[in-house]
Design a protein around this motif. Structure first.
Motif, short mmCIF file in Angstrom:
data_model
loop_
_atom_site.label_atom_id
_atom_site.label_comp_id
_atom_site.label_asym_id
_atom_site.label_seq_id
_atom_site.Cartn_x
_atom_site.Cartn_y
_atom_site.Cartn_z
N PHE A 179 -1.09 8.45 -0.92
CA PHE A 179 -1.96 8.18 0.22
C PHE A 179 -2.06 9.40 1.12
CE2 PHE A 179 -2.87 6.69 4.55
CZ PHE A 179 -4.09 6.07 4.31
N PHE A 213 -7.92 4.86 -1.73
CA PHE A 213 -6.65 4.56 -2.41
C PHE A 213 -6.80 3.26 -3.21
CE2 PHE A 213 -2.48 2.88 -3.07
CZ PHE A 213 -1.60 3.96 -3.11
N LEU A 241 1.24 2.17 1.83
CA LEU A 241 0.47 3.40 1.98
C LEU A 241 1.11 4.34 2.99
CD1 LEU A 241 -1.49 1.51 0.48
CD2 LEU A 241 -3.33 2.45 1.87
#
Length: 358
Positions: free
Chosen positions: A52, A349, A306
């Motif tokens: 991320f 992502f 993340l």
């Protein structure tokens, strides 16, 4: 019944909270499932922080300066211990590769201010410029997760979707709770959902609701806010850590859906003035909080983490400084944040993960 200005509501709540500094937020109780605190390396959580960070930094470097409040990625993302190394895989920065429909479900009292501002308002417009479809699903801001789960179900039933659309349900704050309740209460609709994202989600509850919920509840009973009807009135009660942890212990989320979690926290001096009393009370439990939820309570079980941004709870998603500048200047004074880049990075992502799973 008297209508009270919303600014006055917040001021009174802050005064009340400031006067309750000595009482613990969490009470001694056996009404709880057994709980543990573990590093995510010893849990079922997927550590996606390294990838991320690659995505966020690539997006910010490429076009972050096109938007207000741009800042280097190292000034946005916290670096905690044992973050995975970068993968070295190039980050795709073109138009959407999947027909994703990002559905933002906002949080507590969201409908009270939706005519003024809304979660990720400008960031959603940016996503659409990249080819993603977005919707804001307004649920009852003063109701329980069970009540709002039915509203989410009804929205899914009543909305016409293209056959190829893949829904990414993104829950901000209590919105994450409402989405999870909907998935468990109405699993037949899970087939339409490609992914679920918690953004500063109150997944594990918040000690503020346990220790100060009566102040919110008693005060709100006296209000006449036409823009946000009371619903079932269970919003604050539903966010208690005792309630949420018990719900998580009883319910198994559909394992056919991938889950993603991102949170935030900041030191007290970087929390907006109006939120600092909330931060200080919650800091009695853990100072790594965003003024509403502790950083360890934003995780959806079995999700990919993340990371954590350097922002308070409102700055993460609510553009007060752009839509309500007078209020921001007065007491929401740490609100500017690069939300366009944050939301784009989250969805890139998720899209990358969905493509990899095909």
């Amino acid at each position: 019944m008297t209508t009270i200005p919303r600014a006055a509501i917040m001021i009174v709540l802050v005064v009340l909270i400031g006067g309750c500094g000595g009482k613990p937020l969490l009470s001694y109780s056996l009404a709880t499932p057994p709980l543990i605190t573990l590093p995510i390396s010893h849990s079922a959580i997927i550590d996606g922080r390294g990838r991320f960070r690659e995505i966020y930094c690539a997006v910010q470097t490429d076009h972050g300066d096109r938007f207000p409040n741009d800042r280097p990625c190292e000034d946005v993302l916290h670096t905690l211990m044992n973050e995975p190394a970068p993968t070295g895989v190039p980050v795709y920065l073109g138009k959407s590769r999947l027909p994703l429909h990002v559905v933002v479900v906002p949080g507590l009292f969201n409908d009270c201010i939706s005519h003024k501002t809304s979660a990720f308002r400008y960031a959603r417009a940016h996503l659409e410029s990249l080819g993603y479809k977005t919707s804001l699903l307004l649920v009852s801001g003063r109701s329980s997760g069970a009540y709002n789960a039915e509203q989410i179900r009804n929205w899914l039933l009543e909305t016409d979707f293209a056959p190829e659309e893949k829904l990414v349900m993104l829950g901000y704050s209590k919105g994450a709770t409402d989405i999870l309740e909907a998935l468990c209460a109405y699993p037949e609709h899970g087939e339409r959902v490609a992914a679920v994202v918690s953004v500063a989600g109150v997944v594990g509850g918040t000690a503020l609701a346990d220790g100060l919920g009566h102040l919110y509840s008693d005060f709100l009973k006296e209000l006449d806010i036409e823009a946000c009807p009371p619903g079932d009135g269970g919003a604050v009660e539903d966010l208690k850590r005792s309630v949420r942890q018990e719900w998580l212990a009883r319910n198994q989320l559909p394992d056919s859906i991938p889950y993603f979690s991102i949170g935030g926290f900041a030191p007290e001096e970087e929390i907006s003035s109006v939120l600092q009393p909330f931060y200080s009370r919650l800091a009695q439990v853990d100072p790594r909080n965003d003024s509403q939820v502790i950083f360890s309570d934003i995780m959806i079980p079995g999700s990919a983490l993340l990371g954590y941004v350097k922002a308070d709870h409102w700055a993460i998603a609510m553009p007060f400084s752009r839509d309500m500048p007078w209020m921001s200047a007065a007491f929401i004074d740490h609100n500017p944040f690069p939300r366009e880049i944050l939301l784009e990075s989250i969805i890139r992502f998720v899209e990358e993960s969905l493509l990899a799973a095909q």
